[in-house]
Every structure is written in C-alpha cells, then in structure tokens.
Design an enzyme around this catalytic site. Structure first.
Site, PDB file in Angstrom:
ATOM      1  N   LYS A  67      -3.160   1.518  21.512  1.00 31.61           N
ATOM      2  CA  LYS A  67      -2.703   2.095  20.240  1.00 31.61           C
ATOM      3  C   LYS A  67      -2.297   3.565  20.362  1.00 31.61           C
ATOM      4  O   LYS A  67      -1.323   3.991  19.734  1.00 31.61           O
ATOM      5  CB  LYS A  67      -3.781   1.933  19.167  1.00 31.61           C
ATOM      6  CG  LYS A  67      -3.994   0.488  18.736  1.00 31.61           C
ATOM      7  CD  LYS A  67      -5.007   0.395  17.606  1.00 31.61           C
ATOM      8  CE  LYS A  67      -5.167  -1.052  17.144  1.00 31.61           C
ATOM      9  NZ  LYS A  67      -6.054  -1.170  15.984  1.00 31.61           N
ATOM     10  N   ASP A 103      -3.453  -0.599  10.064  1.00 33.11           N
ATOM     11  CA  ASP A 103      -4.882  -0.938  10.107  1.00 33.11           C
ATOM     12  C   ASP A 103      -5.611  -0.443   8.859  1.00 33.11           C
ATOM     13  O   ASP A 103      -6.465  -1.140   8.303  1.00 33.11           O
ATOM     14  CB  ASP A 103      -5.538  -0.335  11.351  1.00 33.11           C
ATOM     15  CG  ASP A 103      -5.286  -1.153  12.601  1.00 33.11           C
ATOM     16  OD1 ASP A 103      -5.087  -2.379  12.479  1.00 33.11           O
ATOM     17  OD2 ASP A 103      -5.298  -0.582  13.704  1.00 33.11           O
TER      18      ASP A 103
END
Length: 269
Positions: A67, A103
């Site tokens: 990420k 997220d």
C-alpha cells in the site's frame, strides 16, 4: 474488449476480493475479469503496476505489503490517500496513474452497518497496529472521534504513522492500558491482539479487520462479554464498492454480495 483488473498483495490466496467483484461483474453483465495477483517482491509489484500504466490492466486494488509503495508510484494522489500515507487503489486515467484509499470508507461503512449506535464526537477510538490499513483507519476515525490513540509493539512504526496522518488527524501513541477509555477498538493487526478484556468499558465496540475466520477469537471473546462487534468482511465490502465504481465505471449492482462472500468463506449466511 474485456476489462481486466484485480487485487495485488502477498500473500493473496486468502483474498475474497475476486469473489466480491466477480459477483458484481456477473450481476452487471460486464465483459470483465478481476484477478488475484500475487507479487511477492517489490520488483514484481512494480512490474504489475507497469501493466496499469500501459493500459493492459484497468487498475488494481492493493493490499499488504504494497500500500505504501502504491502511493509512492502514483502520479496523482487523492487527498485521502495522501493523508493516510498509503493507497489501496491504483488506476490509469488518460495516461495518469492515480491513487486513492477506500479503506477508511469501508471501515466507516462497516461501523454504520454493524454498530449504528456508536457515537464518535467527544470520544476516543483506539487502533491496534501501524500498517497501511491502520493508517487509513486512524485517518477516517480522526474525522469523527475526538481522539485516536495507537497501540503498536514497535513505537517507531507508530510514530511514522502519526507523522503521516498529520496535520489532517490528531493521533498519539499510547500503551495497552489505555483501552479502558475507548469507545471503539479496531484491530488492524494480522495476529490476535493482546488486550485486557476486563479493562474495556461496558459499551465499547470492538472491530477486527481480519475476516478469516469471520468471527475471530478476539471478536468471539468480547462478544461473549456482551460487546457489539464489527467484522472485517463488512469493511472489505465497504471499501470494495467505491473501488468497483472506479475500476468498472458503474455503481455496484443491488445484490447480496455478503452472502456470496460467506459462501466462499464456508460461513453460514
């Protein structure tokens, strides 16, 4: 021409993202394919991102451990991803590689669905862990809760997280003894957390980002004590909705995708 997209991370065999996106693709009647890619090394991940740049892939969801690398590779970064210090979505738009983080959206959607009575203003949220998912959680919770405290075994990694989310979010490192003040505790660790359950306030809500198993030992233990719990599958589906819209250009079909995910997990619907 078939639209190709997928999810990149290592390990990746456990990912439910192909099942979730695949169900939406079939329901929408799209000529599309969503694949789990397993780049084990950063070089392999960069090569995969190169396919997005070249247009052979529409885009990628990104999971651990890539990420933060995803954020660094992008040409244009959303304010949310920049504030999180990580990205879980990469796509090419007219030659520009863009990055975003969904997220936090998924986390808040999960809380709204499974803990609707939870109130954030004036209260404390605690995040266990300091990885990419934890960064997104801290940023999202910081928009709602008065304070976000981080508990992590390696203080330096937590301090890096705090630096990444500043000045957008007020967060601080704390000890494991601080859970008694928390209205919400989110486990962003890949291992069972070490939390003194007897120290929890009676109304505390507990969330685990892990979804294999759906009811982790952590959630089972606190559920038995009467606490409201939020599972990682709700967050996974919540973050997948805006990802699907970006990758395939339409809203998610109105189907019970959670039931499909539970079937794949072997869990009762």
């Amino acid at each position: 021409m078939t639209i190709r997209a997928g999810v990149a991370g290592w390990p990746i065999a456990h990912s439910l993202s192909p099942a979730i996106h695949g169900a939406w693709i079939r329901a929408a009647g799209l000529d599309a394919d969503y694949t789990a890619f397993g780049p084990e090394t950063e070089t392999q991940f960069r090569d995969l991102v190169g396919q997005v740049r070249q247009g052979s892939l529409r885009g990628l969801n990104v999971t651990a451990p890539w990420k933060e690398v995803a954020l660094a590779l992008a040409d244009e970064v959303s304010d949310t991803a920049r504030a999180c210090g990580s990205a879980n979505l990469l796509w090419q738009d007219k030659g520009v590689l863009r990055a975003d983080s969904t997220d936090g959206h998924g986390l808040m959607a999960a809380l709204a669905e499974q803990a609707p009575a939870l109130q954030g203003p004036g209260r404390v949220a605690v995040v266990l862990g300091a990885g990419g998912a934890a960064r997104a959680a801290v940023h999202a919770l910081g928009q709602v809760f008065a304070e976000v405290w981080i508990i992590n075994r390696t203080p330096a990694r937590a301090e890096a997280l705090i630096a990444a989310v500043q000045p957008h979010t007020s967060a601080r490192l704390t000890s494991s003894h601080a859970v008694s003040d928390a209205a919400l505790i989110v486990n962003a660790l890949s291992v069972p957390p070490e939390v003194d359950l007897t120290a929890l306030s009676p109304g505390a809500v507990l969330m685990d980002m892990t979804y294999r198993p759906l009811m982790t030992g952590f959630l089972s233990a606190v559920s038995e004590r009467g606490h409201t719990v939020v599972d990682g599958l709700a967050m996974l589906i919540g973050q997948a909705r805006p990802s699907f819209a970006t990758l395939f250009g339409l809203a998610t079909p109105d189907i019970d995708v959670r039931a499909e995910a539970l079937r794949v997990l072997g869990e009762p619907t």
